[in-house]
Each structure stands twice: as structure tokens, then as C-alpha cells.
Design a protein around this motif. Structure first.
Motif, mmCIF file in Angstrom:
data_model
loop_
_atom_site.group_PDB
_atom_site.id
_atom_site.type_symbol
_atom_site.label_atom_id
_atom_site.label_comp_id
_atom_site.label_asym_id
_atom_site.label_seq_id
_atom_site.Cartn_x
_atom_site.Cartn_y
_atom_site.Cartn_z
ATOM 1 N N LEU A 105 17.789 36.111 32.067
ATOM 2 C CA LEU A 105 17.718 34.736 31.569
ATOM 3 C C LEU A 105 17.051 33.876 32.629
ATOM 4 N N PHE A 106 15.992 33.184 32.235
ATOM 5 C CA PHE A 106 15.197 32.397 33.178
ATOM 6 C C PHE A 106 15.146 30.946 32.716
ATOM 7 N N GLN A 107 15.274 30.015 33.653
ATOM 8 C CA GLN A 107 15.286 28.589 33.316
ATOM 9 C C GLN A 107 14.064 27.880 33.884
ATOM 10 N N VAL A 108 13.401 27.107 33.027
ATOM 11 C CA VAL A 108 12.316 26.216 33.436
ATOM 12 C C VAL A 108 12.879 24.805 33.498
ATOM 13 N N ASP A 109 12.727 24.171 34.634
ATOM 14 C CA ASP A 109 13.238 22.815 34.804
ATOM 15 C C ASP A 109 12.192 21.790 34.378
ATOM 16 N N ASP A 110 12.665 20.611 34.065
ATOM 17 C CA ASP A 110 11.772 19.535 33.663
ATOM 18 C C ASP A 110 10.811 19.208 34.807
ATOM 19 N N GLY A 111 9.516 19.181 34.507
ATOM 20 C CA GLY A 111 8.513 18.850 35.512
ATOM 21 C C GLY A 111 7.957 20.040 36.270
ATOM 22 N N ASP A 112 8.424 21.258 35.990
ATOM 23 C CA ASP A 112 7.905 22.445 36.686
ATOM 24 C C ASP A 112 6.431 22.668 36.358
ATOM 25 N N SER A 113 5.619 22.853 37.375
ATOM 26 C CA SER A 113 4.212 23.199 37.181
ATOM 27 C C SER A 113 4.093 24.699 36.953
ATOM 28 N N THR A 114 2.885 25.148 36.602
ATOM 29 C CA THR A 114 2.668 26.579 36.391
ATOM 30 C C THR A 114 2.935 27.361 37.669
ATOM 31 N N SER A 115 2.473 26.838 38.805
ATOM 32 C CA SER A 115 2.714 27.530 40.074
ATOM 33 C C SER A 115 4.196 27.559 40.422
ATOM 34 N N HIS A 148 10.833 22.574 29.359
ATOM 35 C CA HIS A 148 12.031 22.952 30.100
ATOM 36 C C HIS A 148 13.026 23.618 29.155
ATOM 37 N N GLY A 149 13.793 24.530 29.684
ATOM 38 C CA GLY A 149 14.768 25.245 28.863
ATOM 39 C C GLY A 149 14.973 26.653 29.377
ATOM 40 N N HIS A 156 10.345 43.018 36.490
ATOM 41 C CA HIS A 156 9.199 43.879 36.807
ATOM 42 C C HIS A 156 8.113 43.832 35.737
ATOM 43 N N MET A 157 7.758 42.649 35.322
ATOM 44 C CA MET A 157 6.681 42.478 34.346
ATOM 45 C C MET A 157 5.349 42.235 35.072
ATOM 46 N N SER A 158 4.268 42.683 34.471
ATOM 47 C CA SER A 158 2.956 42.285 34.982
ATOM 48 C C SER A 158 2.766 40.795 34.721
ATOM 49 N N GLY A 159 1.874 40.182 35.479
ATOM 50 C CA GLY A 159 1.633 38.755 35.287
ATOM 51 C C GLY A 159 1.200 38.443 33.871
ATOM 52 N N ALA A 160 0.320 39.297 33.307
ATOM 53 C CA ALA A 160 -0.172 39.066 31.946
ATOM 54 C C ALA A 160 0.953 39.193 30.923
ATOM 55 N N SER A 161 1.830 40.180 31.106
ATOM 56 C CA SER A 161 2.949 40.351 30.172
ATOM 57 C C SER A 161 3.906 39.171 30.243
ATOM 58 N N ALA A 162 4.128 38.664 31.445
ATOM 59 C CA ALA A 162 5.026 37.516 31.604
ATOM 60 C C ALA A 162 4.463 36.272 30.929
ATOM 61 N N VAL A 163 3.169 36.068 31.045
ATOM 62 C CA VAL A 163 2.536 34.916 30.389
ATOM 63 C C VAL A 163 2.649 35.048 28.877
ATOM 64 N N ASP A 164 2.373 36.246 28.361
ATOM 65 C CA ASP A 164 2.446 36.452 26.909
ATOM 66 C C ASP A 164 3.868 36.213 26.386
ATOM 67 N N LEU A 165 4.868 36.664 27.131
ATOM 68 C CA LEU A 165 6.242 36.542 26.640
ATOM 69 C C LEU A 165 6.749 35.108 26.704
ATOM 70 N N ILE A 166 6.523 34.435 27.827
ATOM 71 C CA ILE A 166 7.096 33.104 27.990
ATOM 72 C C ILE A 166 6.436 32.083 27.060
ATOM 73 N N TYR A 263 18.986 19.263 23.855
ATOM 74 C CA TYR A 263 19.803 19.778 24.937
ATOM 75 C C TYR A 263 19.432 21.241 25.185
ATOM 76 N N ASP A 264 19.543 21.652 26.441
ATOM 77 C CA ASP A 264 19.336 23.056 26.807
ATOM 78 C C ASP A 264 20.690 23.684 27.098
ATOM 79 N N VAL A 265 21.108 24.570 26.221
ATOM 80 C CA VAL A 265 22.401 25.239 26.356
ATOM 81 C C VAL A 265 22.173 26.619 26.957
ATOM 82 N N ARG A 266 22.892 26.924 28.022
ATOM 83 C CA ARG A 266 22.735 28.235 28.654
ATOM 84 C C ARG A 266 23.492 29.294 27.856
#
Length: 432
Positions: A105-115, A148-149, A156-166, A263-266
Motif C-alpha cells: 500500500l503506497f500513499q501519495v501526499d497532496d503536492g507530491d511532484s513526480t520526482s 493524493h491518496g 520490485h517493479m520496473s519503472g515502466a510497470s510502476a508508471v503503468d500501474l499507478i 477523504y483518503d481512507v487507509r
């Protein structure tokens, strides 16, 4: 401009020194008296002392040249290694292969840039490096729209796989959207369809599947948590704790205290944790909407103002919020019963519709045809506009209202005769 100095005249080169006369070969072995030298059988012991044998400089040169080549190769190797390290540090990056292993489970916070997202993914073990994620998403416009959410990713995902999934809709979990007008219990519409209430919406938002295991909690779990909760520990504002505890049912104590919004519920949180998160965020939102102990409706407590706002939300469209607020205040001022169908239908879990005589005769704390004053709790989620209308009702003498337009607008009246004419107009228009 400066003047250029005159060109110096170079002195003539000195004449080269005279060449040395050519070296004449020695006549040491030239005399005839040494022609029989090879036949000499005398003692040669003193000959070795005549002159040491000269060293062979060519061998020394070969040794130095070999050492030079070794040193040059070593320097080239070091330079090449340093260049590769520098190139890899600037332009290269580590990357995994494939679509990943176990769920995380991965969380993106409000205002997070791609980097920033890439760096967090690397820390979580999702990708090998943040740069792998950033490089893979350079040409993907969806990546810039990531909100965010919470997202279900894999290790252990490749960068391309991670982009496609997220960037896929299936990855995001824990989304909870609460709209104005909603109540905690489900509402059954006239056509039989069920509009989920806050309990059902929270239960749905809690769901995710992590490594084959469900994180879902049920609406009943949430209902029991409200029933047993300490309202202060949940984050309910102090001004609402005492009156909310007087609700006819304990599981209705949070009605009206949840603000509309996203709301973002964990997923994986307990019912108590989800409720606490949403209530604390709502307390801040309600205050930001203009309701506090220092900002209430005329002659009302903050909780009473919230009840009025919830009735406004259920009874009127936004354009009529102010006038309906004034109607409520005017009826309360003259000890007139509110006679709101919305309060009767709240107990029946129905939307705001006209009620029949039998329903209006039923007893109950929320029947404002039978009981004077306000109901014990709010009856819905009020919007900021409804709260503002309850805090600052416009001036006016209206006491009556009826929906007279098909778009939901109402006709307001000061006298009962005028109200009856508005009712007849509504019938002619097919509204009631």
C-alpha cells in the motif's frame, strides 16, 4: 583607443658554432705489429682491468618503456572507470525487471511532484530508483494528474510497470466522497434504488485486496463503533458532544458532524480509526465554513445552527437557502411547529418528498408536525452554503413555502392565503 607599440625588432640570430671536426678513428689496432694479435698466447689476466664492459642501454630502455605502458593502461582504466561512474551517476539509474512481486500500500501526499513520488516508491521498495520511475513517465501525461491518496503497488517493479500501474484506475483505493444531503443510513429512492449513506460509503472505501487478503470492514462494524465511541476521542468539537449524546439512538450521534468532501481512507484501518480520521477533518471543515461558538445563527447554539443547516440542505435548492433559513427562524420565533417533511422522512430513510397524513401522525423525536422546536440531531450533511444560510439568514417575514417550480425552486409567502395560492400554482404546474 590605445596606441599599439611599434613592433619589436628581433635581434639577428647568432651564427651557429663551428662544427666539430670529425672524430678520427684510433690507430690502436692499425699498426702492423698487431697483425699477429690473434696468435698471442700471453697472459690475459690484466686485460679485464683495462676498461669495464659498457652497459647495454637498449635493455634499460625496453624496461622503462614496458613500465610506461603499464602505467598508461592503468591511468586509462582509472579515467574510464571514473568517466563511467560519473556518467552513470548523472545519466544512469538502477531499474528492476518485470511487473513486481508482492502487494504494497503506497500513499501519495497532496503536492507530491513526480520526482517526490519516485523517491518514495524507491524507499518503499517498489522501484529500484526514483530516476527509473521518472524516466519511464516522461512521456505519460497521466502521471502529472496523479492525485493524493492510497494506491496498491507491487514490490520490485520496473519503472515502466510502476508508471503503468499507478496511472490505472484500478490502483487507487480508499477514496471516500461524501456529498451534501447525505445521511448516515442508506436512502431508498421512489424507484426502489438505494442511495448509500455514510456508513455504506465508508465501508466501501475501506476495501482493498493486499496479497489476496481483503481489508474491508462492514457498515455494521462502523455503526457499532459509533454506538460505543467516546465522542471526544473521535474528535467531535466540544460544543457538539453534550447535545449529540442526547440523540434518540447512539448510532445517530455523528449525524451532521461529517462535512462534505473527499477523504483518503487507509485500507486496513479499523472502524474506529476511519471514523476518527473523518470526524477530525470534518470538525476543521465545519469551522472553516463559518460555524463556531463565536459564529452561530441568531439566538442559537452552534449545534442548533447545524441542525437548521441540515434541514435547509434537505428542503431547498441552493438559490432558496437564505429564504428557507428565514422561514425556520420565523416559525421558531412564533412557536410555530416547523412541519418539515424532511424530518419525518429522515426516520423513514427516504428523500425529501411529501408525506401523507398517516406518516405525519406518527410519533417520534424527528416528527416536526407533532413536536415543537428542532429535532434532536441534524438530519443530513450540510454544505458550507447551507451553514452560511443558517448562520446569517436574510431579513424577511416569510413563514410559508412550497415547491412551485419543477427545477426545485419554492414560492414563499407571509400569509396563509398567499401560501394557498402558491400551492394551487404548484399543482397546476404538476410539481405537487
Amino acid at each position: 583607443m590605445r596606441e599599439e607599440p611599434p613592433t619589436d625588432v628581433l635581434p639577428a640570430l647568432a651564427s651557429p658554432p663551428p662544427a666539430e671536426p670529425p672524430h678520427e678513428e684510433s690507430d690502436f689496432f692499425a699498426d702492423d705489429e698487431y697483425d699477429d694479435y690473434d696468435e698471442y698466447e700471453g697472459d690475459y689476466e690484466d686485460y679485464d682491468d683495462y676498461e669495464d664492459e659498457p652497459e647495454k642501454p637498449r635493455k634499460k630502455k625496453k624496461g622503462k618503456r614496458a613500465l610506461g605502458w603499464v602505467a598508461a593502461i592503468a591511468v586509462i582504466a582509472l579515467l574510464a572507470g571514473g568517466a563511467w561512474y560519473g556518467f552513470n551517476a548523472i545519466f544512469g539509474y538502477e531499474d528492476f525487471d518485470g511487473a513486481g512481486d508482492s502487494d504494497v500500500l503506497f500513499q501519495v501526499d497532496d503536492g507530491d511532484s513526480t520526482s517526490a513520488i519516485g523517491a518514495k516508491l524507491a524507499t518503499a521498495g517498489v522501484v529500484a530508483s526514483g530516476k527509473a520511475f521518472v524516466k519511464a513517465g516522461e512521456d505519460n501525461p497521466k502521471l502529472a494528474k496523479i492525485q493524493h491518496g492510497f494506491y496498491v503497488m507491487k514490490t520490485h517493479m520496473s519503472g515502466a510497470s510502476a508508471v503503468d500501474l499507478i496511472t490505472s484506475p484500478s490502483a487507487r483505493v480508499g477514496q471516500l466522497e461524501i456529498r451534501p444531503y447525505t445521511q448516515f443510513d442508506d436512502i431508498t429512492q421512489p424507484d426502489g434504488k438505494v442511495t448509500p449513506g455514510i456508513f455504506s460509503l465508508m465501508a466501501k472505501a475501506s476495501c482493498a485486496k493486499l496479497n489476496g487478503k481483503s481489508t474491508c470492514i462492514t457498515a455494521d462494524d462502523l455503526r457499532k463503533a459509533v454506538d460505543a465511541a467516546d465522542l471526544k476521542q473521535l474528535g467531535v468539537p466540544d460544543w457538539a458532544i453534550e447535545p449529540a449524546n442526547k440523540a434518540d439512538r447512539k448510532d445517530r450521534r455523528l449525524e451532521g458532524l461529517i462535512a462534505p468532501g473527499l477523504y483518503d481512507v487507509r485500507p486496513g484501518s479499523s472502524a474506529q480509526e476511519i471514523l476518527g480520521q473523518v470526524v477530525r477533518s470534518s470538525t476543521e471543515a465545519i469551522q472553516n465554513a463559518g460555524l463556531s461558538p463565536q459564529s452561530t445563527g441568531p439566538g442559537m447554539t452552534p449545534y442548533q445552527t447545524l441542525i437548521i443547516a441540515s434541514i435547509i440542505e434537505r428542503e431547498a435548492v441552493k438559490a432558496d437557502f437564505g429564504k428557507l433559513s428565514r422561514v425556520i427562524y420565523n416559525r421558531l420565533a412564533i412557536n410555530m411547529r416547523l412541519q418539515m417533511d424532511s424530518t419525518v422522512n429522515y426516520v423513514l430513510d427516504r428523500p425529501t418528498l411529501l408525506t401523507d397524513e398517516a406518516e405525519r401522525q406518527k410519533s417520534g423525536a424527528y416528527n416536526t408536525y407533532k413536536n415543537a422546536g428542532l429535532p434532536p440531531t441534524p438530519i443530513s450533511v450540510p454544505s458550507p452554503d447551507a451553514i452560511q444560510a443558517a448562520v446569517k439568514p436574510p431579513e424577511g417575514d416569510w413563514v410559508y413555502f412550497v415547491k412551485c417550480e419543477k427545477n426545485g425552486l419554492s414560492c414563499f409567502a407571509v400569509t396563509n392565503d398567499e401560501h394557498n395560492r402558491n400551492r394551487e400554482l404548484a399543482r397546476q404546474r404538476g410539481v405537487i
